[in-house]
Design an enzyme around this catalytic site. Sequence first.
Site, PDB file in Angstrom:
ATOM      1  N   THR A  51       0.837  -1.206   0.000  1.00  0.00           N
ATOM      2  CA  THR A  51       0.000   0.000   0.000  1.00  0.00           C
ATOM      3  C   THR A  51       0.867   1.248   0.000  1.00  0.00           C
ATOM      4  O   THR A  51       0.621   2.193  -0.751  1.00  0.00           O
ATOM      5  CB  THR A  51      -0.922  -0.013   1.228  1.00  0.00           C
ATOM      6  OG1 THR A  51      -1.784  -1.152   1.130  1.00  0.00           O
ATOM      7  CG2 THR A  51      -1.763   1.254   1.310  1.00  0.00           C
ATOM      8  N   TYR A 114     -12.242  -4.441  -5.644  1.00  0.00           N
ATOM      9  CA  TYR A 114     -13.250  -3.531  -6.221  1.00  0.00           C
ATOM     10  C   TYR A 114     -14.636  -3.800  -5.640  1.00  0.00           C
ATOM     11  O   TYR A 114     -15.262  -2.902  -5.095  1.00  0.00           O
ATOM     12  CB  TYR A 114     -13.281  -3.625  -7.749  1.00  0.00           C
ATOM     13  CG  TYR A 114     -14.291  -2.649  -8.325  1.00  0.00           C
ATOM     14  CD1 TYR A 114     -14.123  -1.270  -8.167  1.00  0.00           C
ATOM     15  CD2 TYR A 114     -15.433  -3.091  -8.978  1.00  0.00           C
ATOM     16  CE1 TYR A 114     -15.062  -0.370  -8.653  1.00  0.00           C
ATOM     17  CE2 TYR A 114     -16.358  -2.198  -9.474  1.00  0.00           C
ATOM     18  CZ  TYR A 114     -16.179  -0.833  -9.306  1.00  0.00           C
ATOM     19  OH  TYR A 114     -17.112   0.049  -9.782  1.00  0.00           O
ATOM     20  N   TYR A 144      -3.037 -10.411   2.753  1.00  0.00           N
ATOM     21  CA  TYR A 144      -2.899  -9.002   3.116  1.00  0.00           C
ATOM     22  C   TYR A 144      -4.256  -8.487   3.603  1.00  0.00           C
ATOM     23  O   TYR A 144      -5.138  -8.203   2.811  1.00  0.00           O
ATOM     24  CB  TYR A 144      -2.406  -8.217   1.899  1.00  0.00           C
ATOM     25  CG  TYR A 144      -1.967  -6.788   2.177  1.00  0.00           C
ATOM     26  CD1 TYR A 144      -1.971  -6.259   3.459  1.00  0.00           C
ATOM     27  CD2 TYR A 144      -1.529  -5.978   1.139  1.00  0.00           C
ATOM     28  CE1 TYR A 144      -1.573  -4.959   3.694  1.00  0.00           C
ATOM     29  CE2 TYR A 144      -1.117  -4.674   1.367  1.00  0.00           C
ATOM     30  CZ  TYR A 144      -1.150  -4.172   2.652  1.00  0.00           C
ATOM     31  OH  TYR A 144      -0.767  -2.868   2.880  1.00  0.00           O
ATOM     32  N   LYS A 174      -0.142 -10.377   6.661  1.00  0.00           N
ATOM     33  CA  LYS A 174       0.134  -9.060   7.212  1.00  0.00           C
ATOM     34  C   LYS A 174      -1.185  -8.527   7.727  1.00  0.00           C
ATOM     35  O   LYS A 174      -2.131  -8.358   6.955  1.00  0.00           O
ATOM     36  CB  LYS A 174       0.692  -8.105   6.141  1.00  0.00           C
ATOM     37  CG  LYS A 174       0.896  -6.688   6.694  1.00  0.00           C
ATOM     38  CD  LYS A 174       1.362  -5.666   5.670  1.00  0.00           C
ATOM     39  CE  LYS A 174       1.537  -4.321   6.384  1.00  0.00           C
ATOM     40  NZ  LYS A 174       1.763  -3.200   5.483  1.00  0.00           N
TER      41      LYS A 174
END
Lengths: 312, 312
Positions: A51, A114, A144, A174
């Site tokens: 990110t 999305y 993630y 994560k």
Amino acid sequence: MSSAHGPARLRGVLAPVVTPFDADRAPDAVRLARHCRWLVDQEVGLAVFGTNSEANSMSVAEKIALLDALVDAGLPPARMMPGTGCCAFTDSVELTRHAMRLGCAGVLMLPPFYYKGVSDEGLFRSYAEVIERVGDERLRIYLYHIPPVSQVPIGLSLIERLLDSYPGTIAGIKDSSGDWNNTRAMLERFQPRGFDVFAGSEIFLLATLRGGGAGCITATGNVNPGPIAKLAASWKGSDADARQADLDRVRAAFQNFPMIPALKRAIAQYSRDPGWATVRPPLVELTDAQAALLKQALDAAGHSMPGLNRAP
Amino acid sequence: MSSAHGPARLRGVLAPVVTPFDADRAPDAVRLARHCRWLVDQEVGLAVFGTNSEANSMSVAEKIALLDALVDAGLPPARMMPGTGCCAFTDSVELTRHAMRLGCAGVLMLPPFYYKGVSDEGLFRSYAEVIERVGDERLRIYLYHIPPVSQVPIGLSLIERLLDSYPGTIAGIKDSSGDWNNTRAMLERFQPRGFDVFAGSEIFLLATLRGGGAGCITATGNVNPGPIAKLAASWKGSDADARQADLDRVRAAFQNFPMIPALKRAIAQYSRDPGWATVRPPLVELTDAQAALLKQALDAAGHSMPGLNRAP
């Protein structure tokens, strides 16, 4: 460092490496390689295309070219966990295959982000589609979980189903939920099965390591790598809590600024390379006034970036 | 239909065309062209690569190949408004340039949708970056406001700034907020400036046309094209309210099902082509039990799809 099944497991501290852009906002592989070298030299691994890397602001081709450039520059794939999760599984497959070809130790995989409110069945199929198509036993996927940004959470029951179906391949997570109760639940339920839990911020580094976790993957690893890595390496020491408090002070200096522009501006300042501050839209660079306040806050926290102010 | 500055403005009804996938979940250009022909023959335009098209579940290369195939199959670019807004402006530029090369009448452009809570300045720069790089006076951008999915709204002040900076290029909007007050505000403030407002559902078609708007871009345009287009063509008639009520009944038949899998299953049923039901993850096909309930609801609403049950 490696076995018959590929590189050793990633542990400790990784940075979601910020991506430098040139004046035309194209990815700058030379600056990136230099920054990655600085991180690796301080025992921080390379979670490129996270990110904080503005990964989703780059095309697949741009990411593949950057990854090739890093490996060509001699940076070790055994220390790399590139982000490869895209909205389209065809893109995720392409990026993941490329990371495998280069010998990356693992990949960090967002769910498709999305559509919102999708089912666990749909998310399971998303990961399964990539795993089956890549079809490589060496593949190590780190899920993630970053609901504040992706808005598509990866819940405990989905993790369990993935682990049951793809043990070994589903290598860890994560957790960027910012919710310690969630991290703790994953540590208790899944870490004993060899599922490596990385906190999404060094704020939870000591707690994660004490809970049996693998380490952290943290934005501020880009600007405070040495001290964070040092805590990960010596967390059983008597000064661990004091070290954690030091880390927290530096982290707090960023709290009043948008993280990605602030990280890049801090690197620009310390490296005397103003071009580092450039971001891609929809992000916006810090103003000079914000940058002055950030510098003030970092100085007050005793922060420095030794070795970064080399000539570019 | 066209002027020195490109095709005539799009008006009336467009469908975000659902994308058929083959058994390997690859895009199926032959089935897609056949469906597009059926829509165009009923006066419905082609907003390919919208949310209901699973556009973000396809790579840029897959979308370019599909668009080429449609034009090669003789479908009219003057009736096309492909979705070209991606998270990475490099992808948006590539897709938009390609649409321009093919002569598409306009493009429907999502804002970059990975980062949340971004500033209007950042969103303005996102659109500006694409407009400046494409650099084509014929470009007509329809903004795509769909906060329930993108989680990145396009507010009135951003529209105003874009219109001031790029009059002509910023051609209109698809408002999929589901909030009539928002649609009405845009009709009042921006439609008089030649900014064409399309409702995001035929539920608001009559109200939008009475408010001076351009029409609607609606999911159910895929399965009920004739009656929706007929209302758009004859909305000043005395039976307009009754026609709107008929449309609403068919729309309501879909309300208990996930829209995209339901649209595709309905097409699969009417066309006797079961492969049409396939979706890409993270979406999941309807179960047979759901499909039976959907068919019951559509039959009760008096719905049919004349001409669709040709041999594939």
